[in-house]
Motif scaffolding. Structure first.
Motif, PDB file in Angstrom:
ATOM      1  N   VAL A  43     -12.719  30.716  50.341  1.00 17.31           N
ATOM      2  CA  VAL A  43     -12.987  30.456  51.752  1.00 17.31           C
ATOM      3  C   VAL A  43     -12.037  31.210  52.682  1.00 17.31           C
ATOM      4  CG1 VAL A  43     -13.025  28.647  53.507  1.00 17.31           C
ATOM      5  CG2 VAL A  43     -13.998  28.218  51.263  1.00 17.31           C
ATOM      6  N   GLY A  44     -10.745  31.241  52.349  1.00 16.78           N
ATOM      7  CA  GLY A  44      -9.785  31.879  53.243  1.00 16.78           C
ATOM      8  C   GLY A  44      -8.390  31.863  52.670  1.00 16.78           C
ATOM      9  N   PRO A  45      -7.430  32.358  53.446  1.00 20.58           N
ATOM     10  CA  PRO A  45      -6.051  32.442  52.966  1.00 20.58           C
ATOM     11  C   PRO A  45      -5.437  31.057  52.766  1.00 20.58           C
ATOM     12  CG  PRO A  45      -6.163  33.071  55.278  1.00 20.58           C
ATOM     13  CD  PRO A  45      -7.563  32.873  54.808  1.00 20.58           C
ATOM     14  N   PHE A  46      -4.693  30.919  51.660  1.00 20.50           N
ATOM     15  CA  PHE A  46      -4.024  29.652  51.392  1.00 20.50           C
ATOM     16  C   PHE A  46      -2.773  29.883  50.565  1.00 20.50           C
ATOM     17  CE2 PHE A  46      -5.876  29.994  47.232  1.00 20.50           C
ATOM     18  CZ  PHE A  46      -5.101  29.199  46.412  1.00 20.50           C
ATOM     19  N   ALA A  47      -1.937  28.874  50.540  1.00 21.21           N
ATOM     20  CA  ALA A  47      -0.746  28.856  49.697  1.00 21.21           C
ATOM     21  C   ALA A  47      -0.453  27.401  49.369  1.00 21.21           C
ATOM     22  CB  ALA A  47       0.447  29.484  50.416  1.00 21.21           C
ATOM     23  N   LEU A  48       0.354  27.208  48.349  1.00 22.45           N
ATOM     24  CA  LEU A  48       0.866  25.878  48.046  1.00 22.45           C
ATOM     25  C   LEU A  48       2.317  25.848  48.478  1.00 22.45           C
ATOM     26  CD1 LEU A  48      -0.522  25.166  44.461  1.00 22.45           C
ATOM     27  CD2 LEU A  48      -1.415  24.365  46.644  1.00 22.45           C
ATOM     28  N   VAL A  49       2.651  24.926  49.352  1.00 20.94           N
ATOM     29  CA  VAL A  49       4.029  24.755  49.812  1.00 20.94           C
ATOM     30  C   VAL A  49       4.484  23.398  49.303  1.00 20.94           C
ATOM     31  CG1 VAL A  49       5.579  24.651  51.795  1.00 20.94           C
ATOM     32  CG2 VAL A  49       3.587  26.171  51.858  1.00 20.94           C
ATOM     33  N   ASN A  50       5.429  23.423  48.373  1.00 18.48           N
ATOM     34  CA  ASN A  50       5.868  22.189  47.714  1.00 18.48           C
ATOM     35  C   ASN A  50       4.671  21.414  47.160  1.00 18.48           C
ATOM     36  OD1 ASN A  50       8.595  22.748  48.265  1.00 18.48           O
ATOM     37  ND2 ASN A  50       8.423  21.814  50.272  1.00 18.48           N
ATOM     38  N   ASP A  51       3.767  22.161  46.525  1.00 20.91           N
ATOM     39  CA  ASP A  51       2.562  21.630  45.881  1.00 20.91           C
ATOM     40  C   ASP A  51       1.546  21.029  46.847  1.00 20.91           C
ATOM     41  OD1 ASP A  51       3.255  22.437  43.286  1.00 20.91           O
ATOM     42  OD2 ASP A  51       4.511  20.655  43.032  1.00 20.91           O
ATOM     43  N   GLU A  52       1.682  21.293  48.156  1.00 18.31           N
ATOM     44  CA  GLU A  52       0.691  20.864  49.139  1.00 18.31           C
ATOM     45  C   GLU A  52      -0.103  22.074  49.598  1.00 18.31           C
ATOM     46  OE1 GLU A  52       1.636  18.302  52.427  1.00 18.31           O
ATOM     47  OE2 GLU A  52       3.342  17.483  51.348  1.00 18.31           O
ATOM     48  N   LEU A  53      -1.423  21.942  49.623  1.00 14.13           N
ATOM     49  CA  LEU A  53      -2.291  23.022  50.049  1.00 14.13           C
ATOM     50  C   LEU A  53      -2.130  23.276  51.546  1.00 14.13           C
ATOM     51  CD1 LEU A  53      -4.677  24.956  49.285  1.00 14.13           C
ATOM     52  CD2 LEU A  53      -6.181  23.134  50.083  1.00 14.13           C
ATOM     53  N   VAL A  54      -1.885  24.536  51.883  1.00 12.70           N
ATOM     54  CA  VAL A  54      -1.843  24.967  53.279  1.00 12.70           C
ATOM     55  C   VAL A  54      -2.894  26.065  53.402  1.00 12.70           C
ATOM     56  CG1 VAL A  54      -0.463  26.036  55.095  1.00 12.70           C
ATOM     57  CG2 VAL A  54       0.613  24.436  53.492  1.00 12.70           C
ATOM     58  N   GLN A  55      -3.929  25.828  54.207  1.00 16.61           N
ATOM     59  CA  GLN A  55      -4.993  26.806  54.367  1.00 16.61           C
ATOM     60  C   GLN A  55      -5.311  26.982  55.842  1.00 16.61           C
ATOM     61  OE1 GLN A  55      -8.647  26.069  52.220  1.00 16.61           O
ATOM     62  NE2 GLN A  55      -8.967  28.264  52.113  1.00 16.61           N
ATOM     63  N   THR A  56      -5.539  28.232  56.222  1.00 18.55           N
ATOM     64  CA  THR A  56      -5.838  28.567  57.609  1.00 18.55           C
ATOM     65  C   THR A  56      -6.996  29.568  57.647  1.00 18.55           C
ATOM     66  OG1 THR A  56      -4.197  30.336  57.578  1.00 18.55           O
ATOM     67  CG2 THR A  56      -3.452  28.168  58.351  1.00 18.55           C
ATOM     68  N   ASP A  57      -7.360  29.980  58.850  1.00 22.72           N
ATOM     69  CA  ASP A  57      -8.455  30.928  59.012  1.00 22.72           C
ATOM     70  C   ASP A  57      -8.016  32.377  58.844  1.00 22.72           C
ATOM     71  OD1 ASP A  57     -10.366  28.930  59.494  1.00 22.72           O
ATOM     72  OD2 ASP A  57      -9.867  28.875  61.634  1.00 22.72           O
ATOM     73  N   THR A  58      -6.748  32.665  59.165  1.00 27.53           N
ATOM     74  CA  THR A  58      -6.262  34.041  59.067  1.00 27.53           C
ATOM     75  C   THR A  58      -4.913  34.065  58.356  1.00 27.53           C
ATOM     76  OG1 THR A  58      -5.008  34.009  61.138  1.00 27.53           O
ATOM     77  CG2 THR A  58      -7.350  34.621  61.291  1.00 27.53           C
ATOM     78  N   ALA A  59      -4.554  35.240  57.874  1.00 26.24           N
ATOM     79  CA  ALA A  59      -3.253  35.400  57.206  1.00 26.24           C
ATOM     80  C   ALA A  59      -2.109  35.155  58.187  1.00 26.24           C
ATOM     81  CB  ALA A  59      -3.148  36.798  56.594  1.00 26.24           C
ATOM     82  N   GLU A  60      -2.270  35.575  59.431  1.00 25.47           N
ATOM     83  CA  GLU A  60      -1.223  35.357  60.437  1.00 25.47           C
ATOM     84  C   GLU A  60      -0.998  33.866  60.675  1.00 25.47           C
ATOM     85  OE1 GLU A  60      -3.937  37.391  61.023  1.00 25.47           O
ATOM     86  OE2 GLU A  60      -2.893  39.285  60.634  1.00 25.47           O
ATOM     87  N   GLU A  61      -2.090  33.115  60.749  1.00 24.67           N
ATOM     88  CA  GLU A  61      -1.977  31.665  60.918  1.00 24.67           C
ATOM     89  C   GLU A  61      -1.337  31.024  59.691  1.00 24.67           C
ATOM     90  OE1 GLU A  61      -5.950  30.343  61.710  1.00 24.67           O
ATOM     91  OE2 GLU A  61      -5.932  31.113  63.761  1.00 24.67           O
ATOM     92  N   LEU A  62      -1.635  31.561  58.513  1.00 20.52           N
ATOM     93  CA  LEU A  62      -1.034  31.030  57.288  1.00 20.52           C
ATOM     94  C   LEU A  62       0.481  31.222  57.320  1.00 20.52           C
ATOM     95  CD1 LEU A  62      -1.341  29.756  54.479  1.00 20.52           C
ATOM     96  CD2 LEU A  62      -1.629  32.075  53.567  1.00 20.52           C
ATOM     97  N   TYR A  63       0.915  32.399  57.720  1.00 18.80           N
ATOM     98  CA  TYR A  63       2.351  32.661  57.829  1.00 18.80           C
ATOM     99  C   TYR A  63       3.007  31.646  58.764  1.00 18.80           C
ATOM    100  CZ  TYR A  63       6.713  34.872  59.158  1.00 18.80           C
ATOM    101  OH  TYR A  63       8.042  35.114  59.424  1.00 18.80           O
TER     102      TYR A  63
END
Length: 71
Positions: A43-63
């Motif tokens: 669907v879009g950019p995401f990362a796990l931060v301390n095992d919590e899903l962080v997902q946004t619409d753009t890479a800039e928003e993810l940062y």
């Protein structure tokens, strides 16, 4: 220190740029071949931060979202 994980299959959404920015700031990140979030990964950019899903619409928003989580 925060544990941040990225999926290399998610690079198509620009997360590789986020990784490079974070590494340039001295933040430790891990890149794995698959994190098991395939539906979210497609669907879009995401990362796990301390095992919590962080997902946004753009890479800039993810940062920005990751920065907010680790501060």
């Amino acid at each position: 220190m925060a544990e941040i994980k990225f999926c290399e299959n998610n690079f198509q959404h620009g997360t590789e740029d986020v990784i490079n920015k974070l590494k340039g700031e001295g933040v430790a990140v891990e890149v794995e071949s698959c994190l098991g979030y395939c539906g979210d990964c497609a669907v879009g950019p995401f990362a796990l931060v301390n095992d919590e899903l962080v997902q946004t619409d753009t890479a800039e928003e993810l940062y920005d979202a990751i920065q907010a989580q680790i501060e």
